[in-house]
Design a protein around this motif. Structure first.
Motif, PDB file in Angstrom:
ATOM      1  N   SER A  27      15.728 -34.839  22.633  1.00  0.00           N
ATOM      2  CA  SER A  27      14.868 -34.311  21.582  1.00  0.00           C
ATOM      3  C   SER A  27      14.910 -32.787  21.539  1.00  0.00           C
ATOM      4  CB  SER A  27      13.427 -34.785  21.809  1.00  0.00           C
ATOM      5  OG  SER A  27      12.536 -34.130  20.942  1.00  0.00           O
ATOM      6  N   GLY A  28      15.165 -32.246  20.364  1.00  0.00           N
ATOM      7  CA  GLY A  28      15.143 -30.798  20.195  1.00  0.00           C
ATOM      8  C   GLY A  28      13.752 -30.225  20.399  1.00  0.00           C
ATOM      9  N   LEU A  29      12.740 -31.021  20.043  1.00  0.00           N
ATOM     10  CA  LEU A  29      11.358 -30.567  20.203  1.00  0.00           C
ATOM     11  C   LEU A  29      11.019 -30.322  21.670  1.00  0.00           C
ATOM     12  CD1 LEU A  29       8.722 -29.934  18.766  1.00  0.00           C
ATOM     13  CD2 LEU A  29       8.108 -32.359  18.922  1.00  0.00           C
ATOM     14  N   SER A  30      11.613 -31.105  22.563  1.00  0.00           N
ATOM     15  CA  SER A  30      11.359 -30.896  23.991  1.00  0.00           C
ATOM     16  C   SER A  30      11.901 -29.548  24.448  1.00  0.00           C
ATOM     17  CB  SER A  30      11.982 -32.030  24.817  1.00  0.00           C
ATOM     18  OG  SER A  30      13.394 -32.021  24.713  1.00  0.00           O
ATOM     19  N   GLY A  31      13.001 -29.111  23.862  1.00  0.00           N
ATOM     20  CA  GLY A  31      13.537 -27.787  24.175  1.00  0.00           C
ATOM     21  C   GLY A  31      12.594 -26.688  23.720  1.00  0.00           C
ATOM     22  N   ILE A  32      12.025 -26.861  22.533  1.00  0.00           N
ATOM     23  CA  ILE A  32      11.063 -25.881  22.019  1.00  0.00           C
ATOM     24  C   ILE A  32       9.858 -25.788  22.940  1.00  0.00           C
ATOM     25  CG2 ILE A  32       9.517 -25.327  20.107  1.00  0.00           C
ATOM     26  CD1 ILE A  32      11.500 -26.733  18.240  1.00  0.00           C
ATOM     27  N   LEU A  33       9.326 -26.943  23.331  1.00  0.00           N
ATOM     28  CA  LEU A  33       8.154 -26.958  24.205  1.00  0.00           C
ATOM     29  C   LEU A  33       8.470 -26.344  25.568  1.00  0.00           C
ATOM     30  CD1 LEU A  33       6.605 -30.452  23.404  1.00  0.00           C
ATOM     31  CD2 LEU A  33       5.759 -28.201  22.711  1.00  0.00           C
ATOM     32  N   ALA A  34       9.667 -26.619  26.098  1.00  0.00           N
ATOM     33  CA  ALA A  34      10.058 -26.029  27.385  1.00  0.00           C
ATOM     34  C   ALA A  34      10.065 -24.506  27.296  1.00  0.00           C
ATOM     35  CB  ALA A  34      11.439 -26.553  27.802  1.00  0.00           C
ATOM     36  N   SER A  78       7.719 -29.378  31.348  1.00  0.00           N
ATOM     37  CA  SER A  78       8.977 -29.459  30.602  1.00  0.00           C
ATOM     38  C   SER A  78       9.631 -30.820  30.786  1.00  0.00           C
ATOM     39  CB  SER A  78       9.932 -28.350  31.063  1.00  0.00           C
ATOM     40  OG  SER A  78       9.387 -27.073  30.815  1.00  0.00           O
ATOM     41  N   ILE A  79       9.659 -31.301  32.027  1.00  0.00           N
ATOM     42  CA  ILE A  79      10.262 -32.609  32.309  1.00  0.00           C
ATOM     43  C   ILE A  79       9.468 -33.725  31.653  1.00  0.00           C
ATOM     44  CG2 ILE A  79      10.774 -34.270  34.147  1.00  0.00           C
ATOM     45  CD1 ILE A  79      11.342 -31.831  35.955  1.00  0.00           C
ATOM     46  N   ALA A  80       8.134 -33.651  31.761  1.00  0.00           N
ATOM     47  CA  ALA A  80       7.281 -34.683  31.168  1.00  0.00           C
ATOM     48  C   ALA A  80       7.445 -34.730  29.647  1.00  0.00           C
ATOM     49  CB  ALA A  80       5.821 -34.434  31.533  1.00  0.00           C
ATOM     50  N   SER A  81       7.493 -33.568  29.023  1.00  0.00           N
ATOM     51  CA  SER A  81       7.677 -33.513  27.567  1.00  0.00           C
ATOM     52  C   SER A  81       9.039 -34.064  27.166  1.00  0.00           C
ATOM     53  CB  SER A  81       7.539 -32.068  27.072  1.00  0.00           C
ATOM     54  OG  SER A  81       6.250 -31.562  27.325  1.00  0.00           O
ATOM     55  N   THR A  86      12.010 -37.783  24.330  1.00  0.00           N
ATOM     56  CA  THR A  86      13.316 -38.435  24.297  1.00  0.00           C
ATOM     57  C   THR A  86      13.156 -39.946  24.248  1.00  0.00           C
ATOM     58  OG1 THR A  86      14.365 -36.613  25.500  1.00  0.00           O
ATOM     59  CG2 THR A  86      15.499 -38.736  25.525  1.00  0.00           C
ATOM     60  N   THR A  87      12.191 -40.480  25.006  1.00  0.00           N
ATOM     61  CA  THR A  87      11.915 -41.920  24.967  1.00  0.00           C
ATOM     62  C   THR A  87      11.467 -42.345  23.579  1.00  0.00           C
ATOM     63  OG1 THR A  87      11.276 -41.907  27.307  1.00  0.00           O
ATOM     64  CG2 THR A  87      10.552 -43.778  25.976  1.00  0.00           C
ATOM     65  N   ARG A  88      10.601 -41.543  22.982  1.00  0.00           N
ATOM     66  CA  ARG A  88      10.114 -41.864  21.635  1.00  0.00           C
ATOM     67  C   ARG A  88      11.247 -41.847  20.619  1.00  0.00           C
ATOM     68  NH1 ARG A  88       5.731 -38.059  18.655  1.00  0.00           N
ATOM     69  NH2 ARG A  88       7.600 -36.772  18.441  1.00  0.00           N
ATOM     70  N   LYS A  89      12.137 -40.872  20.742  1.00  0.00           N
ATOM     71  CA  LYS A  89      13.267 -40.784  19.819  1.00  0.00           C
ATOM     72  C   LYS A  89      14.230 -41.948  20.008  1.00  0.00           C
ATOM     73  CE  LYS A  89      17.089 -37.788  18.395  1.00  0.00           C
ATOM     74  NZ  LYS A  89      17.810 -36.502  18.632  1.00  0.00           N
ATOM     75  N   ALA A  90      14.467 -42.328  21.261  1.00  0.00           N
ATOM     76  CA  ALA A  90      15.373 -43.445  21.538  1.00  0.00           C
ATOM     77  C   ALA A  90      14.817 -44.751  20.971  1.00  0.00           C
ATOM     78  CB  ALA A  90      15.589 -43.580  23.040  1.00  0.00           C
TER      79      ALA A  90
END
Length: 202
Positions: A27-34, A78-81, A86-90
């Protein structure tokens, strides 16, 4: 069936094989949040050092231990997000979250990261912490490049940037904090936004 049909079939088979060997649900959003977590954590650490440690981070002080706690919290968030998004996207794309491609991705990502983390802990124990920021950037970049073979190929470019910033950080240790902020904060936000637009926002 003419040659165009054969070429089309070959192209489709190639795409299917590529997808089956790569984990593409990052997920690109996870990168933003990290990146946001890194910036907030860096701001908190900077405030502590300036106000309670006269601008110097001493290894035996409570400020240093608090900064390590902040760093750990940034990593956990960061890992939790990343796992959640990523799970939601999958699931949304009807893809498996835990298969051979995701296992290869995690393994190849963790090898350089764990080795780098152990090495950093060793030199911290020896009170040699001037290159800590540079080493974090370099080993993280190597982890991204190593894992890119089993995921979205674009992450290798982020890895190259992190390695480059790590080398600059080693060359200019006096600017280590700000280069760390650039690498883990701003670059994550830029990369995450680009990936979100390219892969998530359909």
């Amino acid at each position: 069936m003419d040659s165009k049909d054969y070429l089309k079939d070959i192209s489709e088979i190639k795409d299917l094989m590529n997808k089956s060997s790569r984990f593409i649900s990052l997920s690109g959003l996870s990168g933003i949040l990290a990146g946001v977590y890194a910036l907030v954590g860096a701001a908190c650490a900077y405030w502590l050092v300036i106000n309670y440690s006269q601008g110097k981070l001493l290894l035996d002080g409570w400020v240093f231990r608090t900064c390590l706690l902040i760093l750990a919290l940034v990593a956990v968030l960061s890992i939790a997000s990343a796992i959640f998004l990523t799970t939601r996207k999958a699931k949304k794309n009807n893809e498996k979250i835990w298969d051979s491609s995701s296992r290869r991705l995690i393994l190849n990502f963790l090898i350089p990261l764990v080795v780098g983390g152990i090495y950093i802990l060793i030199i911290l124990g020896q009170q040699k912490y001037g290159q800590t920021g540079a080493l974090m950037l370099i080993f993280y970049g190597l982890a991204l490049v190593n894992a890119s073979k089993y995921s979205i190929g674009d992450i290798r470019y982020l890895g190259f940037i992190e390695i480059f910033l790590g080398l600059i950080c080693a060359w200019l240790p006096g600017y280590g904090f700000w280069i760390w902020v650039l690498g883990f904060g701003i670059m994550h936000i830029i990369y995450g936004t680009m990936m979100y637009i390219k892969y998530d926002k359909i």
